[in-house]
Design a protein around this motif. Structure first.
Motif, mmCIF file in Angstrom:
data_model
loop_
_atom_site.group_PDB
_atom_site.id
_atom_site.type_symbol
_atom_site.label_atom_id
_atom_site.label_comp_id
_atom_site.label_asym_id
_atom_site.label_seq_id
_atom_site.Cartn_x
_atom_site.Cartn_y
_atom_site.Cartn_z
ATOM 1 N N ARG A 28 0.816 -1.203 0.000
ATOM 2 C CA ARG A 28 0.000 0.000 0.000
ATOM 3 C C ARG A 28 0.855 1.261 0.000
ATOM 4 N NH1 ARG A 28 -3.986 0.548 4.948
ATOM 5 N NH2 ARG A 28 -1.950 0.623 5.978
ATOM 6 N N GLY A 29 2.020 1.217 0.624
ATOM 7 C CA GLY A 29 2.871 2.400 0.682
ATOM 8 C C GLY A 29 4.006 2.400 -0.308
ATOM 9 N N SER A 30 4.033 1.461 -1.242
ATOM 10 C CA SER A 30 5.140 1.361 -2.184
ATOM 11 C C SER A 30 4.684 1.796 -3.572
ATOM 12 C CB SER A 30 5.672 -0.078 -2.238
ATOM 13 O OG SER A 30 4.687 -0.949 -2.760
ATOM 14 N N PHE A 31 5.684 2.006 -4.444
ATOM 15 C CA PHE A 31 5.389 2.368 -5.825
ATOM 16 C C PHE A 31 4.670 1.232 -6.540
ATOM 17 C CE2 PHE A 31 6.702 2.105 -10.280
ATOM 18 C CZ PHE A 31 6.186 3.306 -10.756
ATOM 19 N N VAL A 32 5.104 -0.019 -6.288
ATOM 20 C CA VAL A 32 4.470 -1.167 -6.946
ATOM 21 C C VAL A 32 3.014 -1.274 -6.530
ATOM 22 C CG1 VAL A 32 4.545 -3.675 -7.204
ATOM 23 C CG2 VAL A 32 6.681 -2.369 -7.117
ATOM 24 N N GLY A 33 2.743 -1.046 -5.217
ATOM 25 C CA GLY A 33 1.369 -1.112 -4.754
ATOM 26 C C GLY A 33 0.507 -0.046 -5.379
ATOM 27 N N SER A 34 1.015 1.173 -5.467
ATOM 28 C CA SER A 34 0.262 2.250 -6.098
ATOM 29 C C SER A 34 0.001 1.946 -7.562
ATOM 30 C CB SER A 34 1.023 3.577 -5.957
ATOM 31 O OG SER A 34 1.237 3.894 -4.602
ATOM 32 N N PHE A 35 1.016 1.381 -8.239
ATOM 33 C CA PHE A 35 0.850 1.024 -9.649
ATOM 34 C C PHE A 35 -0.213 -0.054 -9.823
ATOM 35 C CE2 PHE A 35 2.061 -1.665 -13.283
ATOM 36 C CZ PHE A 35 1.991 -0.723 -14.289
ATOM 37 N N LEU A 36 -0.181 -1.078 -8.951
ATOM 38 C CA LEU A 36 -1.166 -2.158 -9.054
ATOM 39 C C LEU A 36 -2.573 -1.650 -8.785
ATOM 40 C CD1 LEU A 36 0.718 -5.129 -7.332
ATOM 41 C CD2 LEU A 36 0.259 -4.812 -9.764
ATOM 42 N N ILE A 37 -2.707 -0.771 -7.790
ATOM 43 C CA ILE A 37 -4.026 -0.217 -7.490
ATOM 44 C C ILE A 37 -4.550 0.585 -8.683
ATOM 45 C CG2 ILE A 37 -5.261 1.438 -6.030
ATOM 46 C CD1 ILE A 37 -3.470 0.560 -3.720
ATOM 47 N N GLY A 38 -3.662 1.380 -9.297
ATOM 48 C CA GLY A 38 -4.076 2.147 -10.467
ATOM 49 C C GLY A 38 -4.487 1.256 -11.621
ATOM 50 N N VAL A 39 -3.701 0.202 -11.883
ATOM 51 C CA VAL A 39 -4.021 -0.710 -12.982
ATOM 52 C C VAL A 39 -5.349 -1.427 -12.735
ATOM 53 C CG1 VAL A 39 -3.295 -2.837 -14.127
ATOM 54 C CG2 VAL A 39 -1.633 -1.028 -13.704
ATOM 55 N N LEU A 40 -5.559 -1.891 -11.498
ATOM 56 C CA LEU A 40 -6.805 -2.586 -11.185
ATOM 57 C C LEU A 40 -8.006 -1.645 -11.288
ATOM 58 C CD1 LEU A 40 -5.673 -4.803 -8.164
ATOM 59 C CD2 LEU A 40 -6.123 -5.537 -10.508
ATOM 60 N N SER A 41 -7.829 -0.391 -10.877
ATOM 61 C CA SER A 41 -8.935 0.577 -10.973
ATOM 62 C C SER A 41 -9.295 0.842 -12.426
ATOM 63 C CB SER A 41 -8.546 1.882 -10.272
ATOM 64 O OG SER A 41 -8.243 1.660 -8.905
ATOM 65 N N ILE A 42 -8.269 1.036 -13.261
ATOM 66 C CA ILE A 42 -8.531 1.288 -14.689
ATOM 67 C C ILE A 42 -9.164 0.060 -15.340
ATOM 68 C CG2 ILE A 42 -7.439 1.752 -16.912
ATOM 69 C CD1 ILE A 42 -5.380 3.434 -15.414
ATOM 70 N N ALA A 44 -11.016 -2.213 -13.891
ATOM 71 C CA ALA A 44 -12.405 -2.313 -13.443
ATOM 72 C C ALA A 44 -13.297 -1.314 -14.169
ATOM 73 C CB ALA A 44 -12.471 -2.092 -11.927
ATOM 74 N N LEU A 45 -12.794 -0.085 -14.353
ATOM 75 C CA LEU A 45 -13.574 0.930 -15.066
ATOM 76 C C LEU A 45 -13.824 0.517 -16.511
ATOM 77 C CD1 LEU A 45 -14.874 3.739 -15.213
ATOM 78 C CD2 LEU A 45 -12.605 4.667 -15.731
ATOM 79 N N LEU A 46 -12.770 0.032 -17.189
ATOM 80 C CA LEU A 46 -12.938 -0.394 -18.588
ATOM 81 C C LEU A 46 -13.853 -1.604 -18.691
ATOM 82 C CD1 LEU A 46 -9.283 0.024 -19.938
ATOM 83 C CD2 LEU A 46 -11.228 1.554 -20.276
ATOM 84 N N GLY A 47 -13.760 -2.525 -17.719
ATOM 85 C CA GLY A 47 -14.649 -3.682 -17.738
ATOM 86 C C GLY A 47 -16.101 -3.292 -17.552
ATOM 87 N N LEU A 48 -16.344 -2.325 -16.637
ATOM 88 C CA LEU A 48 -17.711 -1.840 -16.458
ATOM 89 C C LEU A 48 -18.209 -1.140 -17.720
ATOM 90 C CD1 LEU A 48 -20.128 -1.298 -14.570
ATOM 91 C CD2 LEU A 48 -18.937 0.795 -13.813
ATOM 92 N N TRP A 49 -17.355 -0.342 -18.330
ATOM 93 C CA TRP A 49 -17.706 0.350 -19.582
ATOM 94 C C TRP A 49 -18.067 -0.660 -20.670
ATOM 95 C CZ3 TRP A 49 -14.140 4.803 -21.734
ATOM 96 C CH2 TRP A 49 -14.692 5.309 -22.905
ATOM 97 N N GLU A 50 -17.243 -1.693 -20.827
ATOM 98 C CA GLU A 50 -17.477 -2.713 -21.846
ATOM 99 C C GLU A 50 -18.807 -3.424 -21.607
ATOM 100 O OE1 GLU A 50 -16.162 -5.055 -25.232
ATOM 101 O OE2 GLU A 50 -15.155 -3.348 -24.276
ATOM 102 N N GLY A 51 -19.052 -3.773 -20.344
ATOM 103 C CA GLY A 51 -20.283 -4.486 -20.034
ATOM 104 C C GLY A 51 -21.527 -3.649 -20.276
ATOM 105 N N LEU A 52 -21.489 -2.381 -19.879
ATOM 106 C CA LEU A 52 -22.648 -1.514 -20.095
ATOM 107 C C LEU A 52 -22.887 -1.259 -21.582
ATOM 108 C CD1 LEU A 52 -22.148 1.104 -17.229
ATOM 109 C CD2 LEU A 52 -23.827 -0.760 -17.327
ATOM 110 N N ALA A 53 -21.792 -1.079 -22.351
ATOM 111 C CA ALA A 53 -21.951 -0.846 -23.789
ATOM 112 C C ALA A 53 -22.571 -2.055 -24.481
ATOM 113 C CB ALA A 53 -20.594 -0.502 -24.412
#
Length: 279
Positions: A28-42, A44-53
């Motif tokens: 949670r406090g490392s660069f790798v953790g921040s990167f993973l959180i960002g990738v997972l958030s993006i 999830a957003l793209l997956g929700l977008w794809e599903g709704l479309a």
């Protein structure tokens, strides 16, 4: 003889739960953790977008699915890469020109009060003028091409760098100048040894804002004053109603912005090692 009761056995912590929690706290406090959180958030957003479309059967010419424009990034990587490179060169040229002009001007304005009274209001007036109005004037003077786009980028990022650089040069303790002169230091030595290093955090703060303005400005500039670049490509795609290519251009522009922001952070850590060490 009565024996005293034995103390109750202490409960041992469960190792099965402490290890994942420890790993999570570390990530949670490392660069790798921040990167993973960002990738997972993006993702999830793209997956929700794809599903709704897909669920609402939205046509691609109106709002494309992520699979559509991400596929165009792969299929048309040559043309997108060509325009992304042109955009990156324009950002680098305009931003570098803005820093080279703004930092010495900030030092001159702070050092000479007459310049602050006479020159700074003119700079503020020029910054207030809309860049979309200045663009056509520059086109008349220089024609359509990368030069006009670089000049618009310069105008977008110049003022934030100037203002923060002025604040940084003003923040230097005046007593340091008396001490350095008493020890025989020249003005150049004083500037190089303590005035510039003391002002660098503020200078980089303005540069971080300036590089964001540069990325914003280059797309606007390429809309009106360029024959290549991501902004130009997006305008061409809009004339053909090619929405997947337009969204692919937006993703490419965001990636270019991330590269420049990352480069700014690396440069800051390299030029200011004392900030990295916490002193």
């Amino acid at each position: 003889m009565a024996t005293s009761p034995e103390p109750p056995a202490m409960a041992m912590p469960r190792q099965g739960h402490s290890l994942p929690l420890g790993v999570f706290a570390h990530l949670r406090g490392s660069f790798v953790g921040s990167f993973l959180i960002g990738v997972l958030s993006i993702a999830a957003l793209l997956g929700l977008w794809e599903g709704l479309a897909i669920w609402f059967e939205v046509p691609a010419w109106l709002v494309p699915k992520p699979s559509d424009f991400l596929g165009r990034l792969v299929d048309d990587w040559r043309i997108i890469g060509y325009h992304a490179l042109a955009t990156s060169v324009t950002i680098a040229e305009g931003f570098a020109l803005g820093v080279v002009v703004a930092v010495p001007m900030a030092l001159a304005i702070v050092s000479v009060p007459a310049l602050e009274r006479g020159l700074y209001p003119v700079v503020v007036f020029l910054n207030i003028m809309p860049k979309t109005v200045i663009g056509p004037i520059l086109i008349i003077w220089f024609g359509i091409g990368p030069l006009v786009a670089a000049l618009i980028v310069f105008l977008m990022c110049f003022f934030p760098v100037l203002v923060d650089s002025m604040a940084g040069f003003r923040a230097v303790d005046p007593r340091l100048f008396y001490i350095s002169r008493s020890m025989g230091a020249t003005q150049w030595q004083s500037f190089w040894k303590f005035r510039l290093p003391a002002a660098m955090p503020e200078i980089f703060s303005g540069m971080k804002i300036g590089v964001v303005k540069a990325v914003e400005g280059v797309i606007i500039a390429e809309f009106i004053a360029s024959n290549k670049g991501l902004g130009f490509m997006i305008m061409q795609a809009s004339s053909f109603m090619d929405m997947p290519l337009m969204f692919a251009g937006l993703i490419a522009a965001a990636l270019v912005a991330l590269v420049f922001n990352g480069a700014m952070g690396v440069t800051e850590r390299w030029l200011m090692p004392w900030e990295r060490s916490g002193h």
